[in-house]
Design a protein around this motif. Structure first.
Motif, PDB file in Angstrom:
ATOM      1  N   PHE A 188       0.829  -1.209   0.000  1.00 46.40           N
ATOM      2  CA  PHE A 188       0.000   0.000   0.000  1.00 46.40           C
ATOM      3  C   PHE A 188       0.864   1.260   0.000  1.00 46.40           C
ATOM      4  CE2 PHE A 188      -1.917   3.486   2.376  1.00 46.40           C
ATOM      5  CZ  PHE A 188      -3.053   3.717   1.617  1.00 46.40           C
ATOM      6  N   TYR A 189       1.787   1.385   0.966  1.00 44.95           N
ATOM      7  CA  TYR A 189       2.512   2.655   1.055  1.00 44.95           C
ATOM      8  C   TYR A 189       3.516   2.843  -0.075  1.00 44.95           C
ATOM      9  CZ  TYR A 189       6.314   0.226   3.708  1.00 44.95           C
ATOM     10  OH  TYR A 189       7.331  -0.604   4.131  1.00 44.95           O
ATOM     11  N   MET A 190       4.004   1.751  -0.649  1.00 43.73           N
ATOM     12  CA  MET A 190       4.930   1.914  -1.764  1.00 43.73           C
ATOM     13  C   MET A 190       4.183   2.360  -3.027  1.00 43.73           C
ATOM     14  SD  MET A 190       7.976   1.691  -0.779  1.00 43.73           S
ATOM     15  CE  MET A 190       8.545   1.955  -2.443  1.00 43.73           C
ATOM     16  N   PHE A 191       3.001   1.818  -3.271  1.00 44.05           N
ATOM     17  CA  PHE A 191       2.230   2.284  -4.435  1.00 44.05           C
ATOM     18  C   PHE A 191       1.617   3.648  -4.159  1.00 44.05           C
ATOM     19  CE2 PHE A 191       2.961  -1.778  -6.279  1.00 44.05           C
ATOM     20  CZ  PHE A 191       2.793  -1.575  -7.643  1.00 44.05           C
ATOM     21  N   ARG A 192       1.328   3.968  -2.914  1.00 44.08           N
ATOM     22  CA  ARG A 192       0.938   5.331  -2.559  1.00 44.08           C
ATOM     23  C   ARG A 192       2.039   6.301  -2.979  1.00 44.08           C
ATOM     24  NH1 ARG A 192       2.299   8.391   2.089  1.00 44.08           N
ATOM     25  NH2 ARG A 192       0.769   9.970   2.689  1.00 44.08           N
ATOM     26  N   LEU A 193       3.280   5.940  -2.656  1.00 47.36           N
ATOM     27  CA  LEU A 193       4.423   6.767  -3.045  1.00 47.36           C
ATOM     28  C   LEU A 193       4.523   6.876  -4.564  1.00 47.36           C
ATOM     29  CD1 LEU A 193       8.031   6.444  -1.559  1.00 47.36           C
ATOM     30  CD2 LEU A 193       7.676   6.651  -4.003  1.00 47.36           C
ATOM     31  N   LEU A 194       4.371   5.744  -5.249  1.00 50.87           N
ATOM     32  CA  LEU A 194       4.482   5.729  -6.714  1.00 50.87           C
ATOM     33  C   LEU A 194       3.390   6.599  -7.349  1.00 50.87           C
ATOM     34  CD1 LEU A 194       6.018   4.126  -9.103  1.00 50.87           C
ATOM     35  CD2 LEU A 194       3.909   2.787  -9.195  1.00 50.87           C
ATOM     36  N   TYR A 195       2.168   6.444  -6.895  1.00 48.97           N
ATOM     37  CA  TYR A 195       1.061   7.206  -7.486  1.00 48.97           C
ATOM     38  C   TYR A 195       1.191   8.698  -7.206  1.00 48.97           C
ATOM     39  CZ  TYR A 195      -1.240   2.678  -8.202  1.00 48.97           C
ATOM     40  OH  TYR A 195      -1.554   1.402  -8.603  1.00 48.97           O
ATOM     41  N   LEU A 196       1.531   9.060  -5.975  1.00 48.85           N
ATOM     42  CA  LEU A 196       1.651  10.475  -5.627  1.00 48.85           C
ATOM     43  C   LEU A 196       2.804  11.155  -6.359  1.00 48.85           C
ATOM     44  CD1 LEU A 196       1.016  10.433  -1.759  1.00 48.85           C
ATOM     45  CD2 LEU A 196      -0.481  11.385  -3.531  1.00 48.85           C
ATOM     46  N   THR A 197       3.832  10.392  -6.673  1.00 48.55           N
ATOM     47  CA  THR A 197       5.026  10.972  -7.295  1.00 48.55           C
ATOM     48  C   THR A 197       4.920  11.026  -8.815  1.00 48.55           C
ATOM     49  OG1 THR A 197       6.381  10.137  -5.471  1.00 48.55           O
ATOM     50  CG2 THR A 197       7.540  10.798  -7.490  1.00 48.55           C
ATOM     51  N   PHE A 198       4.421   9.956  -9.427  1.00 46.46           N
ATOM     52  CA  PHE A 198       4.533   9.834 -10.883  1.00 46.46           C
ATOM     53  C   PHE A 198       3.209   9.949 -11.638  1.00 46.46           C
ATOM     54  CE2 PHE A 198       8.330   7.655  -9.280  1.00 46.46           C
ATOM     55  CZ  PHE A 198       9.318   8.246 -10.044  1.00 46.46           C
ATOM     56  N   PHE A 199       2.067   9.888 -10.946  1.00 43.18           N
ATOM     57  CA  PHE A 199       0.781   9.865 -11.645  1.00 43.18           C
ATOM     58  C   PHE A 199       0.017  11.177 -11.440  1.00 43.18           C
ATOM     59  CE2 PHE A 199       2.022   5.545 -11.721  1.00 43.18           C
ATOM     60  CZ  PHE A 199       1.307   4.912 -12.720  1.00 43.18           C
ATOM     61  N   LYS A 200      -1.104  11.275 -12.144  1.00 45.25           N
ATOM     62  CA  LYS A 200      -1.962  12.472 -12.121  1.00 45.25           C
ATOM     63  C   LYS A 200      -1.210  13.699 -12.630  1.00 45.25           C
ATOM     64  CE  LYS A 200      -5.756  10.578 -10.717  1.00 45.25           C
ATOM     65  NZ  LYS A 200      -6.990  10.616 -11.525  1.00 45.25           N
ATOM     66  N   GLU A 201      -1.631  14.864 -12.187  1.00 48.58           N
ATOM     67  CA  GLU A 201      -1.026  16.099 -12.667  1.00 48.58           C
ATOM     68  C   GLU A 201       0.040  16.605 -11.685  1.00 48.58           C
ATOM     69  OE1 GLU A 201      -1.616  17.325 -15.670  1.00 48.58           O
ATOM     70  OE2 GLU A 201      -2.934  15.587 -15.927  1.00 48.58           O
ATOM     71  N   PHE A 202       0.973  17.375 -12.242  1.00 46.29           N
ATOM     72  CA  PHE A 202       2.054  17.918 -11.423  1.00 46.29           C
ATOM     73  C   PHE A 202       1.502  18.962 -10.451  1.00 46.29           C
ATOM     74  CE2 PHE A 202       5.668  20.927 -10.820  1.00 46.29           C
ATOM     75  CZ  PHE A 202       6.509  20.053 -10.138  1.00 46.29           C
ATOM     76  N   ARG A 203       1.883  18.856  -9.157  1.00 49.00           N
ATOM     77  CA  ARG A 203       1.344  19.743  -8.131  1.00 49.00           C
ATOM     78  C   ARG A 203       2.382  20.745  -7.594  1.00 49.00           C
ATOM     79  NH1 ARG A 203      -0.406  14.601  -7.110  1.00 49.00           N
ATOM     80  NH2 ARG A 203       1.276  14.299  -5.594  1.00 49.00           N
ATOM     81  N   GLY A 204       3.551  20.796  -8.239  1.00 53.16           N
ATOM     82  CA  GLY A 204       4.585  21.717  -7.799  1.00 53.16           C
ATOM     83  C   GLY A 204       4.392  23.100  -8.399  1.00 53.16           C
ATOM     84  N   THR A 205       5.445  23.904  -8.312  1.00 57.78           N
ATOM     85  CA  THR A 205       5.384  25.273  -8.830  1.00 57.78           C
ATOM     86  C   THR A 205       5.596  25.287 -10.338  1.00 57.78           C
ATOM     87  OG1 THR A 205       7.757  25.640  -8.525  1.00 57.78           O
ATOM     88  CG2 THR A 205       6.321  26.107  -6.638  1.00 57.78           C
TER      89      THR A 205
END
Length: 626
Positions: A426-443
């Protein structure tokens, strides 16, 4: 020839350290990094040579350099042992170490102290080699302390940040606590066997020499305390997540290939002693299982990409200690090897992400990076599959073997380890999804500069991803090359796990558990597009987990602050006592001096009076003495 090769193995990294520490500033950055990398690569080549030789001859190589000390019937030689266990460890220490050095050439290129960084890395590898190839506990202890010193230097490498200095000191002090246990265990074994040489102690046990099992149990317990400090087990685990303060290559080196594996290596090396103390083995198994579960819980809610990986390391180390406690040493070694592959890949992959984002480590400010960093994403994805236990990747085989042994030996520990494994997925795919998927949330500025990392960073990732894929086949159930290779390390026959109905059932349960963890992560972070809350908005049990069960705060309240209070009281008391004594002497001297001054008043009559009284007293004394 063998002696020359051994000295090359040991001294090549040390020579790299000396070059960089004394001459690194005088040469270009590329030369400094290249020399440091070549030094470790040479050790890797020599390790390969020893591996092929020992795999062919099946005979260990013992090299005596000189007699170190002699105390009556207790002798310690400065000697080195190259056998199946030590050579296997050397391969991934120097091999992964070389990849991390290559990675560091690019990752640390702009650092003003690049030469010092490579010097410390080389020294780290030198001491780890010393730890692995020492033929007795005293030489192992030199390497043991050496890697502790180097971890302090590397964790606090960016010393201008006080938080990093505090993290380095925390690692150093907590390791010293464990090291005291290690030393006590060494002294007891020296008393019991009149030797601390591995081969001598093993021969004594194999020949049936009687030994006080009470003292032996205390010795192995003390050694386990040392292993708990070095390999971050409860209660001495809190230094390891804080070690993320060091540069990312340091995190990879400490967490994947070197320092944290030292405890597993030591217990495996002394397996013949731990087998005689089943109560201590059960303590090891329970501590390992609990550590694995606690660290997995904490990792569920961390938002710093490196902190998630750090608690993942603690959790995986717990599984290794579970295997050690159940007597499955070869399986613990198997998981050490596969973990070295995928965890090095994960840490270096996180470094590639951090490098692309200009130092950002908060996953809440990432997202969508697979479009910009395809090599980093693919390699990270493979390593994530491996650590989650998905067939056919390396972590599936080694983790499955641990769960299989736990199921047959202790169902409660199997349940704990299985739950920790589900949470890992769970937490490793949480990390993968938050980092590499969806749209970029940085500046927008970060988004503008997003790019794949240079080839010196991606090349080690590709190599490690390949190893994370195929590495598990060195110990395929029912046909394990690794188990056969390590057989000479143990006394007696080892149980071989075969593919039967129970094995397939346990494999299926493990895979289903991993898929459940992955599915939960997918539901939360892909379908529902959840993003973790800001720190101030975290409440309830999640807040307890986010604050790591408040263990650091408990240690501070129960241990650190009372020690500070005692130290402050002692300091004030001692200062007052010393001041009172010193000033008291001064006052007495002044009083006596003032009385003496009164006698020296310049009166001749008074002087004659004193002279007459003194002379009369002296004559009276002589008369009475007769």
């Amino acid at each position: 020839m063998e002696t020359s090769l051994l000295l090359t193995l040991l001294l090549a990294p040390f020579a790299g350290f000396l070059f960089n520490i004394f001459f690194g500033k005088k040469v270009s950055r590329n030369i400094s990094g290249t020399i440091g990398t070549i030094a470790v690569a040479v050790s890797f080549i020599v390790s390969l040579n020893f591996f092929f030789q020992i795999n062919s001859t099946k005979q260990p190589i013992l090299i005596d350099l000189f007699q170190w000390m002699t105390l009556e019937n207790f002798n310690v030689n400065f000697s080195f042992l190259l056998d199946q266990l030590s050579v296997l460890w050397l391969l991934f220490v120097t091999g992964i170490g070389t990849l991390i050095h290559i990675y560091s050439i690019s990752y640390m290129h702009d650092d003003e102290n690049l030469n010092k960084f490579f010097a410390y890395l080389n020294l780290f590898i030198f001491f780890m080699i010393m730890l692995v190839v020492g033929s007795n506990l005293l030489i192992m202890f030199i390497g043991w302390e050496g890697v502790g010193l180097c971890s302090y230097l590397l964790i606090g490498f960016w010393y201008k940040n006080q938080d990093y200095n505090d993290a380095a000191k925390k690692a150093f002090i907590m390791n010293r606590i464990g090291d005291l246990g290690f030393l006590v265990g060494v002294f007891i074994l020296g008393y019991l066997f009149n030797s601390i040489d591995f081969a001598t102690m093993k021969t004594a046990i194999a020949s049936g020499q009687s030994v006080d099992l009470g003292w032996l149990g205390f010795a192995t317990l003390c050694l386990f305390i040392g292993a708990s400090g070095k390999s971050a087990q409860i209660p001495l685990y809190t230094w390891l997540p804080d070690a993320m303060a060091g540069p990312t290559p340091v995190s990879a080196l400490i967490h994947a290939a070197t320092m944290v594996t030292a405890g597993i290596f030591m217990i495996t090396r002394l397996n013949f002693l731990f087998d005689l103390t089943p109560d201590v083995q059960m303590i090891i198994a329970v501590v390992g299982a609990v550590t694995s579960l606690v660290a997995a819980f904490i990792a569920l809610v961390q938002n710093d990409i490196k902190k998630v990986l750090a608690y993942s390391t603690v959790s995986q180390l717990g599984l290794m200690f579970l295997a050690l406690g159940l007597g499955a040493y070869e399986i613990a070694v198997f998981h050490v090897i596969t973990h070295a592959f995928f965890k090095a890949c994960l840490f270096l992959g996180s470094g590639s992400v951090i490098h692309a984002l200009g130092g950002e480590q908060d996953m809440r400010k990432m997202g969508g990076l697979r479009k910009y960093m395809k090599v980093t994403y693919i390699t990270f994805f493979i390593a994530t599959l491996a650590i989650s236990g998905i067939p056919i990747f390396a972590g599936f085989f080694s983790k499955d073997e641990i769960l299989m042994v736990a199921f047959h030996e202790n169902k409660a520990l199997w349940a704990i380890a299985s739950l920790a494994s589900i949470m890992t997925a769970f937490y490793m795919f949480r990390l993968l999804y938050l980092t590499f998927f969806k749209e970029f949330r940085g500046t927008e500025e970060q988004k503008h500069h997003l790019h794949e990392s240079p080839s010196l960073i991606t090349f080690p990732l590709v190599v490690l991803a390949i190893l994370s894929t195929v590495g598990g086949f060195i110990s395929f159930p029912g046909n394990s090359w690794l188990n056969g290779y390590l057989t000479p390390i143990f006394i007696g026959a080892r149980e071989e796990h075969h593919l039967d109905g129970t094995t397939y059932m346990l494999m299926g349960i493990a895979v289903i558990g991993a898929l459940i963890g992955i599915g939960m992560a997918y539901s939360n972070y892909i379908k529902k597009s959840q993003v973790p809350s800001e720190d101030s908005e975290i409440t309830g049990f999640a807040k307890v987990l986010y604050n790591k069960f408040y263990v650091d705060e408990i240690y501070m309240a129960v241990i650190v602050k009372p020690i500070y209070a005692i130290a402050s009281f002692s300091k004030n008391f001692i200062e007052t006592a010393i001041s009172g004594f010193v000033f008291g002497l001064g006052k007495v001297t002044n009083i006596v001096g003032n009385q003496g001054k009164a006698i020296q008043n310049g009166s001749v009559g008074f002087y004659l009076f004193v002279f007459v009284i003194a002379s009369a007293s002296f004559i009276a004394y002589l008369f009475l003495a007769q």
